[in-house]
Design a protein around this motif. Structure first.
Motif: not given
Length: 474
Positions: A277-287, A347-353
C-alpha cells in the motif's frame, strides 16, 4: 576516509591532479594537499584545512605556484598530508588512505625501542602519515619499506609516493580494502582512488592494482615493483555508501550495484508482504537514491523525491566533528516537497542505519509535514561492529550502534553470542531486533538488506569482500 590522485606526464600535470583530487571531495573534509616535482624547483607542497571551505576554493590560488611533470594530491579525514620527508631513501612526498589502528603501539615501539622521535599534533596525537614514513624508512628501498610498513599496520594503507626521480610509486593496501586504478593518456599516466576522476580527465583505464601490488609510474609507462597477493578483502561499503556513483571497482559499477541492491530488497519485501500500500518509494539523498530507484523498478511502486537536499552550502552532513552539529546540519539541509508528503505512505531507502539518530529525525521530519506512514529500508545489514580497518566510521564504541544497543537491552552480554541470528530477518531474534528498532526510531516498518543480498548485488566472491561491519568476520 580519504582519497588521492597522482599523475606523471611529459607535460605539466598539476591541473590534472587539482581536478582529480577535487573529485575525491566526497571522501573527506578535514584537510587537502598537493605536492609537485620539477627539476628546477624540486618539491613544492601545499596543505589546507577544508573543514569550512571546499578543496577547489582553497587550492585555486596554489595553481599559480605549483609546477611539475609529477604531482600527487589528496583529500583526508585524518592527518594533514602529503608530508615531505627526508630519509635514507631520499626526499619524497607521501600520502596514505586508510587507518593505522595500532598507531599508539607502533609509536611506542619507534620512540622507546628505536630512539626515533615524531612530531606531535594537537591533543598529543601523531600524524599517521609521518608514522607510516618512519616505518617505510626501515626498508633498504621503497618496496621493502612499504611491505614492512604494511606488515606492521593493523588497519589498512594504500599509498602514493612522489619521488625525487619525478616518478610516482603507488601501493595498494595489502588486502586491497581500498582501490587504486591506473589510467593512461597520450602523454602520461595517473593513479586514482575513484576511477571516474581519471576517465573524466581523459585517461583510459589501464589496470587496477591487486592487493598489495606496488608499481612505479613514469611518463613512459608503469613498472611493476611487487606482484599482488592472493588474498583480497575489498570494503563492501565502497559500493553501498561512500564510493561515488560514477565509479567502478573490481569491474563492478557503483550505480549498477545500488540499483540491483534495491531490486533484491524489493523482491524480499514482496515475498513477505512488507510495504504493502505504499504510495511512493524514495531515497534518502544522496547515497540512498540509486538503491531506491532499483527498489521502485522492481516493485513497480512510483519513485518520488519528497525531500530534496540543499547542497550549495551543506554538501555533507558529517562535516563537523561534533555529532550534535552534524545531526543539526543533516536536518537543516533536507527541504520538503509538501505535495509529495501530505497523507502519503512513503517507503524510504537509506544506504545504512548505523546509530539511528539521523533516520529517526528524518522520520519525525516527514511525520511533521503530514506523512501518513514512513517505512524504512536499509541497503546494508544491521551494523554490528565498528570498522577496524578504515576511518569512514566515527563510532568509538559498538554500543553507539543502534543494533548493538538493542541487543544489549534485550539480552545483555548474552545477546552478543547470537549476533548472526539478530542480523537475519528470518529468526525470532532477528524479528525482535527489527520490531524494537522500528519502535525506537518511530517507523511504521523497517528492514535491512541481508549479507547474502548485498554480496549478490556486488557480484564478487564472498571471500574477496570485507563484511566485518556486519558479521565480524576478518
Amino acid at each position: 576516509m580519504g582519497g588521492f590522485f597522482g599523475a606523471v606526464s611529459k607535460r605539466d600535470c598539476v591541473l590534472d591532479v587539482f581536478f582529480g583530487t577535487d573529485y575525491h571531495s566526497h571522501l573527506g573534509t578535514v584537510s587537502g594537499g598537493m605536492a609537485a616535482f620539477n627539476e628546477t624547483d624540486k618539491f613544492q607542497r601545499s596543505i589546507h584545512n577544508l573543514q569550512n571551505t571546499p578543496f577547489r576554493t582553497k587550492f585555486d590560488s596554489d595553481l599559480r605556484e605549483l609546477k611539475g611533470n609529477a604531482c600527487i594530491g589528496c583529500i583526508s579525514d585524518t592527518s594533514p598530508q602529503p608530508l615531505l620527508l627526508h630519509s635514507r631513501l631520499g626526499t619524497y612526498a607521501l600520502i596514505m588512505v586508510g587507518a593505522i589502528k595500532n598507531a599508539s603501539e607502533l609509536l611506542d615501539e619507534l620512540v622507546k625501542d628505536e630512539g626515533l622521535y615524531l612530531s606531535a599534533m594537537g591533543g598529543g596525537k601523531t600524524n599517521v602519515t609521518e608514522l607510516l614514513g618512519a616505518l617505510i624508512n626501515h626498508g633498504k628501498d621503497f618496496v621493502e619499506g612499504i611491505k614492512y610498513a604494511q606488515s606492521k599496520i593493523q588497519g589498512s594503507a594504500s599509498i602514493l609516493i612522489l619521488t625525487e626521480r619525478g616518478t610516482v610509486i603507488a601501493a595498494r593496501d595489502s588486502l586491497g580494502r581500498t582501490p587504486i586504478m591506473i589510467g593512461k593518456a597520450e602523454d602520461g599516466y595517473c593513479a586514482t582512488f575513484e576511477s571516474f576522476a581519471a576517465t573524466k580527465l581523459g585517461y583510459e583505464e589501464y589496470c587496477e592494482l591487486g592487493p598489495g601490488e606496488i608499481v612505479e609510474i613514469s611518463a613512459d609507462g608503469v613498472r611493476q615493483l611487487s606482484k599482488p597477493g592472493n588474498k583480497k578483502k575489498i570494503c563492501a561499503f565502497l559500493w553501498s555508501y561512500y564510493g561515488y556513483p560514477t565509479s567502478c571497482y573490481e569491474g563492478v559499477s557503483v550505480e549498477r550495484m545500488r540499483n540491483k541492491n534495491g531490486e533484491i530488497m524489493a523482491r524480499h519485501d514482496a515475498k513477505v508482504a512488507l510495504g504493502a500500500g505504499v504510495d511512493h518509494v524514495c531515497g534518502v539523498p544522496d547515497s540512498g537514491i540509486a538503491h531506491a530507484v532499483g527498489y521502485s523498478n522492481a516493485s513497480h511502486i512510483p519513485y518520488a523525491r519528497p525531500i530534496i537536499k540543499y547542497t550549495p552550502t551543506w554538501p555533507r552532513s558529517f562535516t563537523p566533528s561534533d555529532q550534535k552539529v552534524r545531526n543539526q546540519i543533516a536536518k537543516m539541509k533536507l527541504v520538503p516537497v509538501h505535495d509529495l508528503i501530505r497523507e502519503k505512505k512513503l517507503l524510504f531507502v537509506d544506504d545504512s542505519i548505523v546509530r539511528g539518530t539521523q533516520m529517526s529525525e528524518t522520520a519525525e521530519f516527514l511525520y511533521e509535514h503530514g506523512a501518513k506512514e514512513v517505512h524504512i529500508r536499509s541497503a546494508c545489514p544491521p551494523v554490528m561492529y565498528s570498522c577496524k580497518y578504515l576511518n569512514f566510521s566515527r563510532s568509538t564504541s559498538e554500543l553507539e550502534l543502534i543494533a548493538r544497543r538493542v541487543i544489549r537491552e534485550l539480552e545483555g552480554e548474552e545477546g552478543e553470542k547470537h549476533i548472526s541470528e539478530y542480523s537475519s530477518p528470518d529468526t525470532e531474534r532477528g524479528k525482535k531486533l527489527r520490531e524494537v528498532v522500528c519502535n525506537k526510531l518511530g517507523f511504521d516498518s523497517v528492514e535491512f538488506q541481508s549479507i547474502d543480498g548485498l554480496l549478490e548485488a556486488i557480484g564478487l566472491p564472498a571471500c574477496e569482500v570485507c563484511t566485518y561491519c556486519w558479521d565480524g568476520k576478518e
